[in-house]
Scaffold this motif. Structure first.
Motif, short mmCIF file in Angstrom:
data_model
loop_
_atom_site.label_atom_id
_atom_site.label_comp_id
_atom_site.label_asym_id
_atom_site.label_seq_id
_atom_site.Cartn_x
_atom_site.Cartn_y
_atom_site.Cartn_z
N HIS A 68 0.87 -1.19 0.11
CA HIS A 68 0.23 -0.05 0.67
C HIS A 68 1.18 1.16 0.44
N HIS A 69 2.31 0.56 -0.08
CA HIS A 69 3.00 2.03 -0.27
C HIS A 69 2.95 3.53 0.38
N MET A 70 2.60 2.72 2.09
CA MET A 70 2.88 3.11 3.23
C MET A 70 4.01 3.93 3.64
N ARG A 71 4.67 4.58 3.38
CA ARG A 71 6.35 4.00 3.99
C ARG A 71 6.25 5.10 5.47
N ASN A 72 5.50 6.48 5.78
CA ASN A 72 5.72 7.36 6.75
C ASN A 72 4.81 6.27 7.85
N ILE A 73 5.68 5.28 8.18
CA ILE A 73 4.71 4.57 9.32
C ILE A 73 5.96 4.23 10.22
N ALA A 74 4.99 3.77 11.50
CA ALA A 74 6.20 2.84 13.10
C ALA A 74 5.47 2.01 12.85
N VAL A 75 5.97 1.31 13.65
CA VAL A 75 5.89 0.20 14.50
C VAL A 75 6.78 0.71 16.53
N LEU A 76 5.49 0.80 17.34
CA LEU A 76 5.35 0.70 18.58
C LEU A 76 5.43 -0.42 19.01
N GLU A 77 7.02 -0.62 19.91
CA GLU A 77 6.97 -2.54 20.76
C GLU A 77 7.15 -1.31 22.13
N LYS A 78 6.69 -2.18 23.37
CA LYS A 78 6.89 -1.68 24.61
C LYS A 78 8.04 -1.94 25.46
N GLY B 70 12.40 -11.51 9.88
CA GLY B 70 12.42 -10.81 9.12
C GLY B 70 11.37 -10.16 8.28
N TYR B 71 10.69 -9.97 9.20
CA TYR B 71 9.34 -8.68 8.55
C TYR B 71 9.67 -7.22 9.46
N ALA B 72 10.87 -7.25 10.19
CA ALA B 72 11.52 -5.59 10.83
C ALA B 72 12.45 -5.71 9.75
N CYS B 73 13.58 -6.42 9.25
CA CYS B 73 14.32 -6.20 8.34
C CYS B 73 13.57 -5.57 7.32
N ALA B 74 12.78 -6.35 6.69
CA ALA B 74 11.84 -5.76 5.17
C ALA B 74 10.97 -4.41 5.34
N ALA B 75 10.26 -4.26 6.33
CA ALA B 75 9.86 -3.25 6.38
C ALA B 75 10.81 -2.17 6.79
N ASP B 76 11.72 -2.27 7.81
CA ASP B 76 12.84 -1.61 8.22
C ASP B 76 13.54 -0.28 6.95
N ALA B 77 13.50 -1.80 5.99
CA ALA B 77 13.94 -1.56 4.43
C ALA B 77 13.03 -0.74 3.19
N LEU B 78 11.90 -0.58 3.70
CA LEU B 78 11.09 0.23 3.22
C LEU B 78 10.74 1.37 3.65
N GLY B 79 11.47 1.69 4.55
CA GLY B 79 11.22 2.78 5.62
C GLY B 79 10.38 3.63 6.44
N VAL B 80 9.88 1.88 7.55
CA VAL B 80 9.22 1.55 8.42
C VAL B 80 10.03 2.47 9.82
N ASP B 81 9.88 2.53 10.54
CA ASP B 81 10.50 2.99 11.13
C ASP B 81 10.20 2.35 12.37
N ILE B 82 11.26 1.72 13.51
CA ILE B 82 9.95 0.37 14.22
C ILE B 82 11.45 0.46 15.59
N VAL B 83 10.08 0.94 16.70
CA VAL B 83 10.51 1.79 17.68
C VAL B 83 10.38 0.46 18.36
N GLU B 84 11.84 -0.19 19.27
CA GLU B 84 11.42 -0.99 20.72
C GLU B 84 11.32 0.32 21.58
N GLY B 85 10.92 -0.46 23.04
CA GLY B 85 11.16 0.34 24.70
C GLY B 85 10.20 1.41 23.62
N CYS B 86 8.56 1.90 23.62
CA CYS B 86 7.93 2.60 23.73
C CYS B 86 6.55 2.39 23.55
N GLU B 87 5.85 2.41 25.02
CA GLU B 87 4.64 1.85 25.26
C GLU B 87 3.41 2.83 25.38
#
Lengths: 442, 102
Positions: free
Chosen positions: A80-90, A215-232
């Motif tokens: 869906h070509h949404m690149r300005n997105i984030a995953v927040l992981e507690k 694998g999903y984290a790597c692939a999403a990250d490569a597409l510009g997705v911000d994976i933010v760990e330690g963020c509740e």
């Protein structure tokens, strides 16, 4: 001190080579890179994904960095070509249920709606390593469900016929055929729980659960997705119309018009912060592994009646799943009597394993719905979407769940496969009864 | 395994008990008068808190009587028990910090 340091010249040369190729080989794991890194003392491996700092705003935010959340982010970016997105992981990626399940993948569910979503997932599984460029070690070694009494025979045959009508492979085996497929199985008629037959899905199997998250984290990250760990996520901010305007997190406010909550066992906690009550209860679900042994077990075997499921990991450990505890808990540990009950069942079916030592046991918190089917879709709050209630059987659905949820978030209404799994079904009464979702009695 | 303090029999192991789920969910007095949403809420919606949870227990292999308990779902510590029909009490202050904060 690593052996490679005995030769400083070589280490230096290898280090230079690694730095030069860093960009290119960053996510490449080949025999060649393994040898190079071994020579360099394994000190130059790169992060698999960026340690992203949360930005002030995103087009969409996914709450929960487990397999389902990461898959959702990946498909949002990829399809869906949404690149300005984030995953927040507690916590951290792979630290929740994604790394705590028994890694079983199958799609032989009874109800049409379930068959559709799990088969959608299985089809994605079959191409996942290629798509992600990351080996998730899918091993379609077959999932065999045992019948121990006439009711089991009727029930499993009904599953076989229903699956075939839905175009899903599932076949009935006689006891002799089951024994041929799984030699450790005891099919003697004098067994406490005699095997009267089995249903076999040959396309079922296991996958490496950590690799799925990574694998999903790597692939999403490569597409510009911000994976933010330690963020509740501590709360939700709503605009004047009541729609989501952003999330309050432990690392500050993040503005976003779309939030997808994929928080598994903690979904009720997160959604309560948006003022919503859900038809969910969270229970501890345990699993355990034995000491590693040589290859002794060729497939996955599940038994509803004796309440056990077992397979062997590539490391040689027997992976055994237990049931849930009877009470709501977030403690990530279950009662020992639950695990004991499961081991008794395993030893009953496979007496040869009775002398194996158990190496580790652990618990995960699973969110269970009244009909044991997931909830995927919109909520009463505009802009807030939820994907939860996978209970004891969510791992196998990871790719399909992420795909249909991403579509749902983009379209603002459920994907056709997700539509029956709406939150509203508890009001309309159109439940999807999958009480045997983990193939064991609850 | 939990050690549950049955108000009638004293502390007994969990395998003697059956958990009856969240307490204080009252069936609508006139089911025909409520709409589908309210009925669904009664049937299915649960608090599912990470913290103090009021729940029902049946001492099935003991006195066979029901009672309510307050339990911290983060630590699994039992904070109080009380009779069916009684209002939910305030949880006693837990030693070493407030319940549910671990």
């Amino acid at each position: 001190m690593p052996q490679s340091c005995n030769n400083p010249g070589l280490a230096k040369r290898v280090g230079r080579r690694l730095r030069r190729e860093a960009g290119r080989i960053r996510r490449s794991y080949s025999v060649g890179t393994l040898v190079l890194h071994a020579l360099a003392g394994h000190r130059r491996w790169h992060r698999q994904w960026r340690a992203a700092e949360p930005k002030g705003s995103y087009d969409a935010v996914i709450v929960g960095g487990g397999g389902h959340g990461l898959a959702t982010a990946y498909y949002l970016a990829r399809r869906h070509h949404m690149r300005n997105i984030a995953v927040l992981e507690k916590g951290w990626i792979g630290g929740g249920n994604t790394g705590r399940n028994t890694t079983i993948v199958r799609s032989n569910y009874l109800q049409d709606e379930s068959a559709a979503i799990y088969e959608h997932a299985l089809k994605l599984w079959e191409g996942l390593s290629q798509e992600l460029g990351y080996n998730v070690m899918l091993s379609q070694r077959g999932v065999m469900m045992l019948a121990h009494n006439q009711h089991d025979v009727h029930s499993l045959k009904r599953h076989v016929y229903a699956n075939r009508l839905n175009g899903i492979d599932n076949e009935w085996l006689t006891p002799a055929e089951a024994k041929a497929f799984c030699p450790p199985l005891d099919i003697s008629t004098s067994a406490r729980h005699p095997v009267l037959g089995a249903a076999l899905q040959r396309r079922g199997g296991v996958a490496r659960h950590d690799a799925v998250a990574w694998g999903y984290a790597c692939a999403a990250d490569a597409l510009g997705v911000d994976i933010v760990e330690g963020c509740e996520v501590m709360g939700f901010r709503r605009d004047a119309g009541g729609a989501v305007a952003g999330v309050e997190t432990s690392r500050g406010f993040i503005a976003t018009p779309r939030v997808g909550v994929v928080a598994a066992g903690h979904t009720s906690v997160v959604m309560a912060r948006a003022g919503l009550r859900l038809p969910l209860e969270s229970f501890p679900l345990q699993a355990l592994v034995s000491e590693p042994v040589k290859p002794v077990f060729p497939c996955v075997v599940m038994s509803n009646t004796v309440h056990a499921y077992i397979s062997q990991s590539d490391k040689g450990e027997l992976v055994i799943g237990a049931g849930t505890d009877q009470y709501v808990s977030y403690s990530q540990q279950g009662g020992l009597h639950i695990a004991t009950h499961t081991l008794e069942a395993i030893c009953e079916l496979f007496p040869q394993f009775s002398r194996l030592k158990m190496l580790r046991s652990w618990g995960g918190i699973v969110d269970v719905t009244p009909d044991r089917s997931p909830i995927i879709g919109t909520t009463p709050v505009p802009g807030l979407f939820v994907n939860c209630g996978w209970g004891t059987g969510g791992f196998k659905a990871t790719p399909g769940s992420g795909d249909v949820f991403a579509h749902t978030i983009v379209a603002g209404r459920p994907h056709p496969i997700a539509a029956p799994f709406s939150l509203d079904r508890f009001r309309t009464g159109r439940l999807i009864d999958e009480a045997a979702a983990a193939a064991v009695a609850h | 395994m939990l050690l549950l303090p049955c108000p009638h029999c004293g502390p007994r192991p969990e395998i003697e008990f059956r958990c009856g789920g969240e307490a204080h969910i009252a069936r609508p007095a006139d089911p025909a008068a409520v709409d589908d949403a309210a009925w669904a809420a009664f049937l299915y919606l649960r608090t599912n808190p990470k913290g103090v949870h009021a729940e029902r227990w049946l001492h099935a292999h003991g006195c066979q009587r029901w009672f309510n308990a307050l339990r911290d779902t983060a630590s699994d510590r039992i904070l109080a028990t009380y009779a069916m029909g009684e209002a939910r009490p305030e949880p006693p202050p837990a030693p070493g910090g407030a319940p549910g904060t671990r």
